[in-house]
Design a protein around this motif. Structure first.
Motif, PDB file in Angstrom:
ATOM      1  N   ALA A   1      37.679  38.598  32.726  1.00 30.10           N
ATOM      2  CA  ALA A   1      38.475  38.017  33.811  1.00 30.10           C
ATOM      3  C   ALA A   1      39.911  38.522  33.770  1.00 30.10           C
ATOM      4  CB  ALA A   1      38.444  36.498  33.723  1.00 30.10           C
ATOM      5  N   ILE A   2      40.470  38.625  32.573  1.00 31.62           N
ATOM      6  CA  ILE A   2      41.843  39.119  32.432  1.00 31.62           C
ATOM      7  C   ILE A   2      41.904  40.617  32.725  1.00 31.62           C
ATOM      8  CG2 ILE A   2      43.702  39.534  30.765  1.00 31.62           C
ATOM      9  CD1 ILE A   2      42.935  36.827  29.481  1.00 31.62           C
ATOM     10  N   GLN A   3      40.923  41.353  32.248  1.00 32.10           N
ATOM     11  CA  GLN A   3      40.884  42.794  32.532  1.00 32.10           C
ATOM     12  C   GLN A   3      40.757  43.064  34.029  1.00 32.10           C
ATOM     13  OE1 GLN A   3      37.562  43.818  29.984  1.00 32.10           O
ATOM     14  NE2 GLN A   3      38.916  44.738  28.435  1.00 32.10           N
ATOM     15  N   ALA A   4      40.087  42.163  34.744  1.00 35.38           N
ATOM     16  CA  ALA A   4      39.924  42.334  36.192  1.00 35.38           C
ATOM     17  C   ALA A   4      41.228  42.112  36.940  1.00 35.38           C
ATOM     18  CB  ALA A   4      38.856  41.381  36.714  1.00 35.38           C
ATOM     19  N   GLY A   5      42.158  41.326  36.337  1.00 37.15           N
ATOM     20  CA  GLY A   5      43.448  41.086  36.984  1.00 37.15           C
ATOM     21  C   GLY A   5      43.799  39.630  37.181  1.00 37.15           C
ATOM     22  N   ASN A   6      43.003  38.701  36.626  1.00 34.93           N
ATOM     23  CA  ASN A   6      43.322  37.277  36.733  1.00 34.93           C
ATOM     24  C   ASN A   6      44.458  36.899  35.789  1.00 34.93           C
ATOM     25  OD1 ASN A   6      41.092  35.895  38.488  1.00 34.93           O
ATOM     26  ND2 ASN A   6      39.993  37.359  37.183  1.00 34.93           N
ATOM     27  N   ASP A   7      45.339  36.051  36.259  1.00 33.99           N
ATOM     28  CA  ASP A   7      46.470  35.582  35.449  1.00 33.99           C
ATOM     29  C   ASP A   7      46.148  34.297  34.701  1.00 33.99           C
ATOM     30  OD1 ASP A   7      48.386  37.575  36.503  1.00 33.99           O
ATOM     31  OD2 ASP A   7      48.166  36.457  38.368  1.00 33.99           O
ATOM     32  N   LEU A   8      45.298  33.451  35.283  1.00 34.34           N
ATOM     33  CA  LEU A   8      44.906  32.184  34.664  1.00 34.34           C
ATOM     34  C   LEU A   8      43.389  32.126  34.585  1.00 34.34           C
ATOM     35  CD1 LEU A   8      47.178  29.421  36.303  1.00 34.34           C
ATOM     36  CD2 LEU A   8      47.101  30.023  33.880  1.00 34.34           C
ATOM     37  N   VAL A   9      42.871  31.722  33.430  1.00 34.01           N
ATOM     38  CA  VAL A   9      41.434  31.602  33.209  1.00 34.01           C
ATOM     39  C   VAL A   9      41.115  30.134  32.964  1.00 34.01           C
ATOM     40  CG1 VAL A   9      39.475  32.297  31.782  1.00 34.01           C
ATOM     41  CG2 VAL A   9      41.341  33.925  32.227  1.00 34.01           C
TER      42      VAL A   9
ATOM     43  N   VAL B   1      39.660  32.987  42.549  1.00 37.25           N
ATOM     44  CA  VAL B   1      38.587  33.950  42.785  1.00 37.25           C
ATOM     45  C   VAL B   1      37.230  33.272  42.581  1.00 37.25           C
ATOM     46  CG1 VAL B   1      37.661  36.212  42.145  1.00 37.25           C
ATOM     47  CG2 VAL B   1      40.122  35.786  41.973  1.00 37.25           C
ATOM     48  N   ALA B   2      36.267  33.633  43.410  1.00 38.77           N
ATOM     49  CA  ALA B   2      34.951  32.992  43.406  1.00 38.77           C
ATOM     50  C   ALA B   2      33.981  33.688  42.454  1.00 38.77           C
ATOM     51  CB  ALA B   2      34.368  32.997  44.819  1.00 38.77           C
ATOM     52  N   HIS B   3      33.019  32.899  41.948  1.00 37.61           N
ATOM     53  CA  HIS B   3      31.933  33.446  41.133  1.00 37.61           C
ATOM     54  C   HIS B   3      30.805  33.934  42.049  1.00 37.61           C
ATOM     55  CE1 HIS B   3      34.022  31.868  37.743  1.00 37.61           C
ATOM     56  NE2 HIS B   3      33.608  30.622  37.854  1.00 37.61           N
TER      57      HIS B   3
ATOM     58  N   HIS C   1      37.754  45.863  40.951  1.00 41.31           N
ATOM     59  CA  HIS C   1      37.891  46.432  42.299  1.00 41.31           C
ATOM     60  C   HIS C   1      38.367  45.364  43.277  1.00 41.31           C
ATOM     61  CE1 HIS C   1      37.131  49.009  45.750  1.00 41.31           C
ATOM     62  NE2 HIS C   1      36.552  47.973  46.333  1.00 41.31           N
ATOM     63  N   LEU C   2      37.749  44.181  43.253  1.00 44.14           N
ATOM     64  CA  LEU C   2      38.129  43.134  44.196  1.00 44.14           C
ATOM     65  C   LEU C   2      39.463  42.482  43.836  1.00 44.14           C
ATOM     66  CD1 LEU C   2      34.642  41.507  44.823  1.00 44.14           C
ATOM     67  CD2 LEU C   2      36.119  42.532  46.558  1.00 44.14           C
ATOM     68  N   VAL C   3      39.670  42.197  42.555  1.00 41.11           N
ATOM     69  CA  VAL C   3      40.875  41.459  42.154  1.00 41.11           C
ATOM     70  C   VAL C   3      42.105  42.363  42.139  1.00 41.11           C
ATOM     71  CG1 VAL C   3      41.961  40.093  40.338  1.00 41.11           C
ATOM     72  CG2 VAL C   3      39.524  39.767  40.840  1.00 41.11           C
TER      73      VAL C   3
ATOM     74  N   GLN D   1      42.232  46.052  42.852  1.00 43.05           N
ATOM     75  CA  GLN D   1      42.343  47.048  43.909  1.00 43.05           C
ATOM     76  C   GLN D   1      42.550  46.401  45.284  1.00 43.05           C
ATOM     77  OE1 GLN D   1      42.760  50.246  43.848  1.00 43.05           O
ATOM     78  NE2 GLN D   1      42.793  50.378  46.086  1.00 43.05           N
ATOM     79  N   VAL D   2      41.691  45.418  45.632  1.00 38.66           N
ATOM     80  CA  VAL D   2      41.776  44.830  46.966  1.00 38.66           C
ATOM     81  C   VAL D   2      42.905  43.816  47.071  1.00 38.66           C
ATOM     82  CG1 VAL D   2      40.574  43.447  48.710  1.00 38.66           C
ATOM     83  CG2 VAL D   2      39.340  45.242  47.457  1.00 38.66           C
ATOM     84  N   LEU D   3      42.876  42.792  46.207  1.00 37.40           N
ATOM     85  CA  LEU D   3      43.832  41.691  46.342  1.00 37.40           C
ATOM     86  C   LEU D   3      45.251  42.106  45.958  1.00 37.40           C
ATOM     87  CD1 LEU D   3      44.379  38.740  46.999  1.00 37.40           C
ATOM     88  CD2 LEU D   3      43.615  38.123  44.695  1.00 37.40           C
ATOM     89  N   THR D   4      45.394  42.766  44.818  1.00 33.46           N
ATOM     90  CA  THR D   4      46.743  43.113  44.342  1.00 33.46           C
ATOM     91  C   THR D   4      47.288  44.380  45.010  1.00 33.46           C
ATOM     92  OG1 THR D   4      46.267  42.084  42.200  1.00 33.46           O
ATOM     93  CG2 THR D   4      48.142  43.590  42.313  1.00 33.46           C
ATOM     94  N   ASN D   5      46.493  45.432  45.017  1.00 34.34           N
ATOM     95  CA  ASN D   5      47.011  46.713  45.507  1.00 34.34           C
ATOM     96  C   ASN D   5      46.989  46.822  47.030  1.00 34.34           C
ATOM     97  OD1 ASN D   5      47.372  47.397  42.833  1.00 34.34           O
ATOM     98  ND2 ASN D   5      45.513  48.643  42.704  1.00 34.34           N
ATOM     99  N   GLU D   6      45.848  46.529  47.647  1.00 34.58           N
ATOM    100  CA  GLU D   6      45.749  46.707  49.093  1.00 34.58           C
ATOM    101  C   GLU D   6      46.416  45.570  49.870  1.00 34.58           C
ATOM    102  OE1 GLU D   6      41.771  47.546  50.371  1.00 34.58           O
ATOM    103  OE2 GLU D   6      41.426  49.007  48.761  1.00 34.58           O
ATOM    104  N   MET D   7      46.215  44.344  49.428  1.00 33.95           N
ATOM    105  CA  MET D   7      46.829  43.203  50.120  1.00 33.95           C
ATOM    106  C   MET D   7      48.249  42.932  49.652  1.00 33.95           C
ATOM    107  SD  MET D   7      43.787  40.398  50.538  1.00 33.95           S
ATOM    108  CE  MET D   7      42.320  40.762  51.489  1.00 33.95           C
TER     109      MET D   7
END
Length: 524
Positions: free
Chosen positions: A301-309, A242-244, A262-264, A266-272
């Motif tokens: 970052a983790i709350q947004a849905g990232n698995d690796l930081v 994911v980009a900054h 929303h992006l990580v 809702q869009v990437l995980t849920n919609e895509m």
């Protein structure tokens, strides 16, 4: 023999009895969600202690960690041994091997840029490039490549991504990028596509600032998100970075996508419907500084849905981020279920793709590395890409003007020698400095090969008369030409292939048919 036996005993244990999430402590689970960079070219005492204390799930190797191929292979094996000793879980060892200007592992010839690969218009060739690149990385102990770049941008624009993109066409980026990723996976190296949801044409560098991209979700869906959507549905084992970059018209918080649920989610995980790894770019970058403290960044970052930081530089900041996430779980700021979901995903991929999970590795000597690399057909594939790139050109600008000699300007001896090798019965003047071009060569076609900002500046300072008889061959990824019509032609190949001069000679021979420059049978 002792080292081989030791590697078998240590590494074989993960294959025989893979660690499950129930075997890990809270600290070990949190550690699996971090990717650390480090200093030095060996596992020194401080690094060993740091890895033991925080047990990260992944490390990233940069150019600063690489002296030579034998050294980096030994470094990677030592990193795996440390991880296995302390946690019984192997590492993801990542590297940026995109091609072109972003290539940490140096080979001859080097992996061409994504732009060069894209202009072959051949996904099968992109697959082969990914496959042989993966084979090289696997020999050296890497199991994750932070590539392909799925950003859509035009190399002729002043964008940050430039030649790192396959194309300005979403569908070409999709087909070429997906093929490259599949090639990596074929060689058992995990691809990580980047930079979701897309840099696009922005010129700002996320290492230095947080760009704000003013684009609607519908516009993004029809352009930049096309390659990521196809990648997400392809079932490729791997990840997305994911980009900054902030998208104010999509997420009103104006935070970078890194922290955007929303992006990580809702869009990437849920919609895509993406089920692979999701990881941040380095949160020590200025682009991630919308949240001032590194502790806040890791948690968000983790709350947004990232698995690796990712934290690529400072051991102190790595320790602070790690401890902050541990405390956030203990205080239920981050639910344990959220941590478990990511760790389950990480362990599953490690069981499939870790080099220590499937077979023991033994790097014995410089000669063994060389022998293994010599068996990989990367030279033919990389050369074929550059050759096909030139053959795919619509043709250099044709002119009725007659040139009786050639001036080749390049600081690359390979470029000059490979160009001259195929010239038949023509006067050729070679210079390593643009200042040495003689204005008296009024009947000469100038071939200007640029590899640096200084050369670009000198190129722009040429007289208008000289520019009109100059073919520019650019190996400089950051070169930008605002007035392209000033020159006879511009070829942006972004490659330092040893035979680049020869490919150029062939292209010129096809453009200027009244000149016998090149004997094709000598070259192919």
């Amino acid at each position: 023999m002792c080292r081989l036996f030791f590697l078998f005993c240590v590494f074989g244990s993960f294959a025989a009895h893979a660690v499950s999430i129930d075997d890990l402590t809270l600290e070990q689970k949190v550690g699996q969600m971090f990717i650390f960079g480090f200093s030095g070219d060996k596992v020194h005492k401080k690094l060993r202690a740091h890895l033991k204390q925080h047990q990260p799930g992944a490390v990233i190797v940069f150019g600063r960690n690489i002296k030579n191929l034998t050294q980096v292979a030994e470094l990677n094996d030592d990193l795996q041994k440390v991880s296995m000793n302390y946690s019984q879980v192997p590492l993801f060892i990542a590297i940026d091997q995109e091609g072109g200007a972003v290539s940490r592992i140096k080979t001859s010839p080097g992996l061409p840029s994504a732009y060069t690969i894209g202009n072959t218009n051949d996904p099968a060739l992109s697959f082969q490039a990914g496959k042989v690149t993966g084979q090289i990385l696997a020999v050296l102990g890497f199991n994750m490549n932070l590539a392909p770049v799925l950003d859509i941008t035009d190399s002729q624009l002043q964008s940050f991504i430039s030649s790192r993109s396959f194309s300005e066409s979403p569908h070409k980026v999709s087909s070429m990028g997906l093929a490259f990723a599949q090639g990596l996976q074929e060689s058992r190296v995990l691809p990580v596509a980047k930079h979701f949801p897309g840099h696009g044409p922005i010129a700002l560098d996320t290492h230095r600032t947080t760009p704000h991209r003013q684009i609607s979700y519908q516009s993004l869906l029809n352009s930049d998100l096309v390659p990521f959507s196809q990648y997400a549905s392809s079932q490729i084992d791997g990840g997305i970075m994911v980009a900054h970059i902030s998208f104010p018209l999509i997420d009103s918080s104006q935070l970078p996508a890194t922290y955007s649920k929303h992006l990580v989610t809702q869009v990437l995980t849920n919609e895509m419907k993406y089920t692979g790894l999701i990881m941040t770019d380095d949160i020590e970058m200025a682009g991630a500084a919308a949240l001032p403290k590194v502790e806040e960044r890791a948690i968000a970052a983790i709350q947004a849905g990232n698995d690796l930081v990712m934290l690529a530089w400072s051991p102190e900041l790595q320790a602070r981020a790690f401890q902050a996430v541990v405390e956030a779980v203990r205080t239920e700021q981050i639910p344990m279920e959220r941590i478990n979901r990511s760790v389950e995903k990480i362990l599953k991929l490690k069981k499939q793709y870790s080099p220590v999970a499937s077979a023991p590795r033994a790097i014995a000597s410089k000669s063994s590395i060389k022998s293994q690399l010599n068996k990989i057909e990367f030279k033919n594939i990389y050369s074929d890409i550059v050759s096909r790139f030139f053959k795919s050109l619509p043709g250099l600008e044709r002119t009725e003007r007659v040139f009786n000699s050639y001036v080749v300007v390049s600081n690359s001896k390979n470029f000059v020698s490979s160009f001259r090798r195929y010239i038949k019965n023509q006067k050729t003047y070679a210079f390593d400095d643009f200042n040495k071009i003689k204005t008296t060569h009024t009947d000469s076609l100038i071939i200007a090969h640029i590899t640096s900002q200084n050369q670009l500046r000198l190129l722009f300072n040429m007289s208008e008369e000289q520019k009109k008889k100059t073919v520019v061959v650019s190996s400089y990824a950051k070169a930008q030409f605002e007035d392209r019509s000033s020159f006879l032609d511009i070829v942006e190949v972004f490659s330092l292939h040893p035979n680049l001069g020869g490919f150029t000679a062939d292209a010129i021979n096809r453009a200027y048919t009244h000149v016998s420059l090149f004997n094709e049978s000598d070259y192919f």
